[in-house]
Design a protein around this motif. Structure first.
Motif, mmCIF file in Angstrom:
data_model
loop_
_atom_site.group_PDB
_atom_site.id
_atom_site.type_symbol
_atom_site.label_atom_id
_atom_site.label_comp_id
_atom_site.label_asym_id
_atom_site.label_seq_id
_atom_site.Cartn_x
_atom_site.Cartn_y
_atom_site.Cartn_z
ATOM 1 N N PHE A 33 0.834 -1.201 0.000
ATOM 2 C CA PHE A 33 0.000 0.000 0.000
ATOM 3 C C PHE A 33 0.874 1.258 0.000
ATOM 4 O O PHE A 33 1.877 1.322 0.702
ATOM 5 N N TYR A 37 -1.963 5.956 -3.240
ATOM 6 C CA TYR A 37 -2.261 7.191 -2.505
ATOM 7 C C TYR A 37 -1.535 8.374 -3.127
ATOM 8 O O TYR A 37 -2.064 9.484 -3.181
ATOM 9 N N GLU A 165 5.331 8.713 0.954
ATOM 10 C CA GLU A 165 3.960 8.214 0.967
ATOM 11 C C GLU A 165 3.253 8.585 2.271
ATOM 12 O O GLU A 165 2.075 8.960 2.258
ATOM 13 N N ASN A 249 -2.184 -4.484 -5.224
ATOM 14 C CA ASN A 249 -2.216 -3.149 -5.830
ATOM 15 C C ASN A 249 -3.634 -2.773 -6.249
ATOM 16 O O ASN A 249 -3.983 -1.587 -6.224
ATOM 17 N N ASP A 252 -5.170 -1.614 -3.055
ATOM 18 C CA ASP A 252 -4.605 -0.295 -2.759
ATOM 19 C C ASP A 252 -5.284 0.786 -3.593
ATOM 20 O O ASP A 252 -5.686 1.840 -3.079
ATOM 21 N N SER A 253 -5.445 0.528 -4.898
ATOM 22 C CA SER A 253 -6.069 1.501 -5.801
ATOM 23 C C SER A 253 -7.537 1.722 -5.452
ATOM 24 O O SER A 253 -8.032 2.853 -5.486
#
Length: 626
Positions: A33, A37, A165, A249, A252-253
């Protein structure tokens, strides 16, 4: 600036987060993660505010469906971008360079830079407006102050990708909490909000705002960015490792982009509730929105939160715009420049038009400029999306990870919608010019620009389909390994040693002698940088020059006493330039130089000798950490 040879995208942080060593479970998932972001901040930057406020104040909740559609498009396209980076180990710019001819790639590069400049323009204006709302500083000075965030970006990059991040997530939290509080204060009707998800365009102007919303939401530079950021994770290059990376991913998206959707929806809902329902349908400017929040909501906290969130949105987007610019330049042109210089260049390209508009037309045109920047972004989308779909659909380079036919169908439908909306908007705007302008030059330029726009779109659509040239497979799941060939061990005849006459001279000379095994000639170099030496060069005869010359001769004599061959050369003025000149003239075949390991601001103070030297010399360079 230098020409790069490696293929690693964002090489400074490439595979810097090793997720392959994490245990199975939430710790491994958490390690993935972050990239989404950084991408998501582009979906809630100040450009979104202008289009969301305009849409909410003019048309109430009726354009919420456009935000939802844009978010679904973003989820699909960012997923494809991440897939390209994970599977092929290429970012979108690198993949384009491999697939298209040089002229087409240069054109795509210019279009990508225009998109990044348009995005940065929105960030500059948004941050300047936020500063003005909090402090009362004139907008033109706020625009100038935004140059200083170059230093912040430089410091963030020195801390590593995970710290960057974390910083971005902190800014996103400020934005989200600010609007959550404002929505609670405004208390919109859930039933009224629900009607906004019924697809419709109230009038022709709503189409222009809708395209601006799409441009502000689905951003072309984010597609370049995401395909590079996922490569900061070092994964196991196996079928299972790649599948796991794709899964995490995607999660995460989904989380990051849905948070961005909620922020955008909150802005539009706030504008619809506070302004549209009060009959203030002409509130399209951020400053007007800030001013009226206090009066209409009767709460002093709301406008302060609004300004703070605006500054946070602009600052967070700053980082991603610079990274995208670095990816685009390195991928298309294979050129790399210092991050601070890249940031400064990008920011100046945004500041100049902002200052000109404010100086000529006044501050009241700023929000129109914000909306225009998002429309420009939207018009660049096709040139990023179409190649991306081609790449992730190619079974030869993607293997079993090529997208399924139904995903291809949906992706092409999304692309067709975006391109259609863009062409329709261009035709509407061009129609106004042809109807009301008698200037033949403008008409010729519009026709030529439209033809070039359509021609390039057709080329990038059909070129991969008809191109028969064999392309190398870039997936590296099971790379072919060859054994070492017979090694030719070099013997160095003349080794140059750059000395700074400090406590580490012994260490540098020891390493040089070790490389030469006592059989080489050693060229001792020192650069005099006194005021007299900088002014007079080799004609200088001040105390420092005399002392440095004597010290070099002492070193040479001591090496002679050890049975070694040594000569010396004193240089003047520019340190890196003189080292390069002396070595080239002496035909040395190796350089030994010390690194004091300073970085960031210290590079500006003391200079970056090693980087400057290594880019110009073609001989081996041994850098000794001191």
């Amino acid at each position: 600036m230098n020409r790069i040879k490696g293929e690693a995208s964002l090489s400074d942080v490439h595979e810097s987060v090793d997720v392959s060593r994490k245990k199975i479970g939430w710790k491994r998932a958490f390690a993935f993660f972050g990239p989404a972001y950084l991408v998501s901040v582009g979906y809630m930057d100040p450009g979104n505010w202008a289009t969301d406020l305009a849409g909410g104040s003019q048309f109430g909740y009726s354009l919420l469906w456009v935000l939802l559609m844009s978010n679904l498009m973003a989820l699909l396209l960012q997923g494809l971008s991440a897939r390209l980076g994970i599977v092929r180990g290429r970012d979108l710019a690198q993949a384009n360079r491999e697939a298209y001819s040089r002229p087409v790639n240069f054109t795509l590069y210019v279009l990508a830079e225009i998109a990044i400049a348009a995005c940065d323009l929105a960030e500059v204006l948004g941050m300047a407006i936020g500063i003005q709302l909090l402090t009362g500083l004139p907008l033109i000075w706020g625009v100038a102050i935004t140059v200083l965030d170059t230093i912040l970006l430089l410091l963030l990059q020195q801390l590593g990708i995970r710290k960057m991040e974390a910083f971005i997530i902190g800014l996103i939290a400020i934005i989200g909490l600010s609007f959550l509080t404002e929505i609670i204060i405004a208390s919109p009707s859930p039933a009224a909000v629900a009607t906004g998800f019924i697809p419709r365009f109230p009038n022709a102007n709503a189409l222009y705002i809708a395209i601006g919303i799409i441009g502000a939401t689905v951003m072309p530079h984010n597609l370049y960015l995401h395909s590079a950021l996922v490569q900061t994770r070092k994964i196991t290059r196996s079928r299972e490792g790649i599948k796991q990376a794709l899964k995490f991913n995607f999660i995460d998206s989904t989380i990051a982009l849905n948070l961005a959707f909620l922020v955008n929806a909150a802005i539009l809902i706030l504008a619809a509730k506070v302004f549209f329902e009060s009959g203030l349908t002409t509130v399209a400017e951020i400053k007007d929105a800030h001013r009226l929040l206090d009066r209409l909501l009767g709460n002093k906290l709301a406008p302060i939160l609004f300004a703070l969130a605006l500054i946070a949105a602009g600052q967070s987007s700053t980082v991603t715009g610079t990274l995208a610019g670095q990816i685009v330049m390195e991928g298309y042109l294979r050129l790399r420049i210092n991050p601070w210089m890249r940031r400064l260049l990008t920011r100046l390209l945004a500041i100049i038009p902002a200052i000109l508009v404010i100086a000529i037309s006044g501050e009241h045109e700023v929000d129109s400029l914000l909306v225009l920047s998002q429309v420009i972004l939207s018009m660049q989308l096709g040139f990023a999306i179409i190649p991306l779909i081609h790449f992730v659909s190619d079974k030869k380079t993607m293997g079993e990870f090529a997208i399924k036919p139904y995903v291809q169908f949906v992706a092409w439908i999304v692309t067709a919608i975006l391109v259609y909306l863009n062409i329709r908007m261009v035709l509407n705007e061009a129609g106004d010019v042809f109807a009301h302008s008698g200037n033949i030059i403008w008409k010729i330029l519009i026709i030529a620009g439209g033809a070039a726009f359509v021609g390039l779109l057709l080329y990038i659509i059909f070129h991969p389909l008809i191109n028969k040239r064999a392309r190398e497979t870039s997936i590296t799941m099971h790379p072919h390994m060859e054994g070492l060939q017979q090694l030719a061990i070099p013997a160095y005849k003349k080794i140059a040693v750059a000395l700074d006459f400090g406590k580490h001279d012994n260490t540098l000379l020891a390493h040089a002698i070790g490389q030469g095994q006592g059989n080489a000639e050693y060229l001792l170099i020192h650069i005099v940088e006194s005021a007299s030496a900088r002014l007079l060069g080799k004609e200088s005869d001040d105390y420092e020059t005399q002392n440095d010359e004597a010290r070099l001769q002492l070193y040479v004599q001591q090496l002679h006493e050890q049975g070694l061959t040594a000569t010396s050369h004193l240089g003047f003025r520019n340190r890196a330039g003189e080292i390069i000149r002396i070595i080239n003239e002496a035909h040395a075949d190796m350089l030994v130089i010390g690194a004091h390991r300073h970085s960031g601001l210290k590079d500006w103070l003391y200079g970056e000798t090693i980087n400057s030297v290594r880019h110009e010399l073609k001989i081996p360079i041994l850098v000794v950490n001191l």
